[in-house]
Motif scaffolding. Structure first.
Motif, mmCIF file in Angstrom:
data_model
loop_
_atom_site.group_PDB
_atom_site.id
_atom_site.type_symbol
_atom_site.label_atom_id
_atom_site.label_comp_id
_atom_site.label_asym_id
_atom_site.label_seq_id
_atom_site.Cartn_x
_atom_site.Cartn_y
_atom_site.Cartn_z
ATOM 1 N N UNK A 101 0.851 -1.193 0.000
ATOM 2 C CA UNK A 101 0.000 0.000 0.000
ATOM 3 C C UNK A 101 0.881 1.235 0.000
ATOM 4 N N UNK A 102 0.585 2.171 -0.892
ATOM 5 C CA UNK A 102 1.302 3.450 -0.943
ATOM 6 C C UNK A 102 0.308 4.547 -0.580
ATOM 7 N N UNK A 103 0.596 5.329 0.447
ATOM 8 C CA UNK A 103 -0.307 6.374 0.917
ATOM 9 C C UNK A 103 0.449 7.684 1.075
ATOM 10 N N UNK A 104 -0.256 8.793 0.836
ATOM 11 C CA UNK A 104 0.312 10.119 1.072
ATOM 12 C C UNK A 104 0.596 10.255 2.566
ATOM 13 N N UNK A 105 1.832 10.547 2.933
ATOM 14 C CA UNK A 105 2.208 10.585 4.348
ATOM 15 C C UNK A 105 1.492 11.697 5.102
ATOM 16 N N UNK B 73 -2.716 10.801 4.381
ATOM 17 C CA UNK B 73 -3.059 9.379 4.549
ATOM 18 C C UNK B 73 -3.928 8.854 3.414
ATOM 19 N N UNK B 74 -4.090 9.619 2.350
ATOM 20 C CA UNK B 74 -4.849 9.156 1.197
ATOM 21 C C UNK B 74 -4.082 8.017 0.515
ATOM 22 N N UNK B 75 -4.796 6.934 0.218
ATOM 23 C CA UNK B 75 -4.173 5.795 -0.453
ATOM 24 C C UNK B 75 -4.016 6.120 -1.933
ATOM 25 N N UNK B 76 -2.783 6.043 -2.406
ATOM 26 C CA UNK B 76 -2.477 6.349 -3.798
ATOM 27 C C UNK B 76 -2.458 5.097 -4.668
ATOM 28 N N UNK B 77 -2.102 3.957 -4.074
ATOM 29 C CA UNK B 77 -2.078 2.703 -4.822
ATOM 30 C C UNK B 77 -2.020 1.549 -3.836
ATOM 31 N N UNK B 78 -2.597 0.420 -4.205
ATOM 32 C CA UNK B 78 -2.516 -0.776 -3.374
ATOM 33 C C UNK B 78 -2.671 -1.997 -4.257
ATOM 34 N N UNK C 132 5.627 9.739 0.851
ATOM 35 C CA UNK C 132 4.640 8.667 0.913
ATOM 36 C C UNK C 132 5.074 7.637 1.940
ATOM 37 N N UNK C 133 4.085 6.944 2.498
ATOM 38 C CA UNK C 133 4.337 5.803 3.370
ATOM 39 C C UNK C 133 4.037 4.542 2.569
ATOM 40 N N UNK D 120 9.160 7.496 2.073
ATOM 41 C CA UNK D 120 10.015 7.793 0.923
ATOM 42 C C UNK D 120 9.514 9.068 0.258
ATOM 43 N N UNK D 121 10.431 9.900 -0.216
ATOM 44 C CA UNK D 121 10.070 11.084 -1.003
ATOM 45 C C UNK D 121 10.049 10.698 -2.478
ATOM 46 N N UNK D 122 8.888 10.871 -3.122
ATOM 47 C CA UNK D 122 8.754 10.623 -4.550
ATOM 48 C C UNK D 122 8.762 11.952 -5.286
#
Length: 285
Positions: free
Chosen positions: A66-70, A73-78, A123-124, A144-146
């Motif tokens: 799961x990738x979420x905006x740190x 907390x919005x989920x960007x991809x899973x 992102x988390x 991680x910073x994208x």
């Protein structure tokens, strides 16, 4: 006739205070980038691996990523990481420099997604697995910073899960045990990626502490030294089944494997009712 000093003065004044006819053209500025604030497609590869072992692939159920905006907390991809565990020779035995890929030099499981980013975003990235073994499932998160347009490919962003898959095989979990009899405990130990733990292997059981325990309630009544059985990834030890009066609610068998050099530890448990010996009716007469 104008004196030379006067001519020099007039030239300096023309340079310092240019008139309309003496203007110096300014350098032209480049036009603004019309796409500067538009989102940019950014490809992200995430690879979840068993620490000190192989990639977590379909053999053990894969891993959920799961990738979420740190910040929001919005989920960007899973999604689920599926695929192969990777080439053991390439991952475990091939020397390489720091920048050379480890897990992507041969096909191996990964989770890949493309995000539309319009600004650098922290992102988390979380991973949990192996999904086919809920009792041994582990979870980890990295921040991680994208950066828009800066892809993470090849090995990608690697997340490590620590632990072992430890499963009690004998006695079969749930079977009844006869009180006051000798029995044998057998358990399998594998890495989280499903690879075998055995003596002299890439995952050498001689470097791993593996022991069993007999518990009544929360109390340990016997600790067992486990030995390699000679079969793939199996370890065993004899134990004594307590009396029914001592274990009215049955017993638990627990097997623990730990390697302090890697930080990997795993545990498997199973419970058993304890019964009195039932005589064969034919022997009662």
């Amino acid at each position: 006739m104008t004196k030379p000093a006067g001519i020099l003065t007039l030239l300096l004044m023309a340079l310092l205070i240019p008139s309309q006819g003496w203007s110096i053209p300014a350098e032209e500025e480049p036009p603004p980038d019309p796409h500067l604030n538009e989102p940019k497609a950014t490809t992200i590869v995430v690879r979840v691996v068993a620490h000190g072992a192989m990639v977590i692939g379909r053999e053990v159920g894969g891993a959920r990523v799961t990738i979420a905006d740190a910040a929001t907390k919005q989920i960007l991809a899973t999604g689920i990481q599926q695929g192969e565990a990777g080439d053991q020779n390439q991952i475990m035995r091939t020397p390489r420099t720091m920048e050379e890929p480890i897990y992507s030099s041969r096909p191996s499981a990964a989770f890949t997604t493309t995000l539309e980013l319009n600004r650098p975003t922290f992102v988390e990235i979380s991973a949990e697995g192996p999904l086919a073994h809920p009792a041994s499932m582990q979870r980890t998160t990295e921040t991680v910073l994208l950066v828009p347009g800066q892809d993470h490919t090849n090995d990608g962003i690697v997340l490590h899960l620590y632990g072992y898959l430890v499963q009690v095989e004998r006695p079969k979990p749930g079977d009844s045990l006869i009180a006051k009899e000798d029995a044998k405990l057998r358990a399998s130990v594998r890495t989280l990626s499903g690879t075998l733990v055995r003596p002299h292997g890439d995952w050498d059981s001689r470097k791993i502490t593996i022991y069993g325990e007999v518990l009544i309630g929360n109390r340990i009544v016997e600790r067992l030294q486990m030995f390699y059985s000679g079969e793939s990834s199996s370890f065993e030890a004899p134990f004594f089944v307590p009396a029914v009066k001592d274990a009215p609610d049955g017993i638990m068998l627990r097997v623990v494997a730990t390697d302090l050099s890697t930080g990997n530890s795993g545990m498997g448990t199973a419970t058993y009712p304890v019964i009195t010996e039932r005589l064969n009716p034919a022997l009662r007469h």
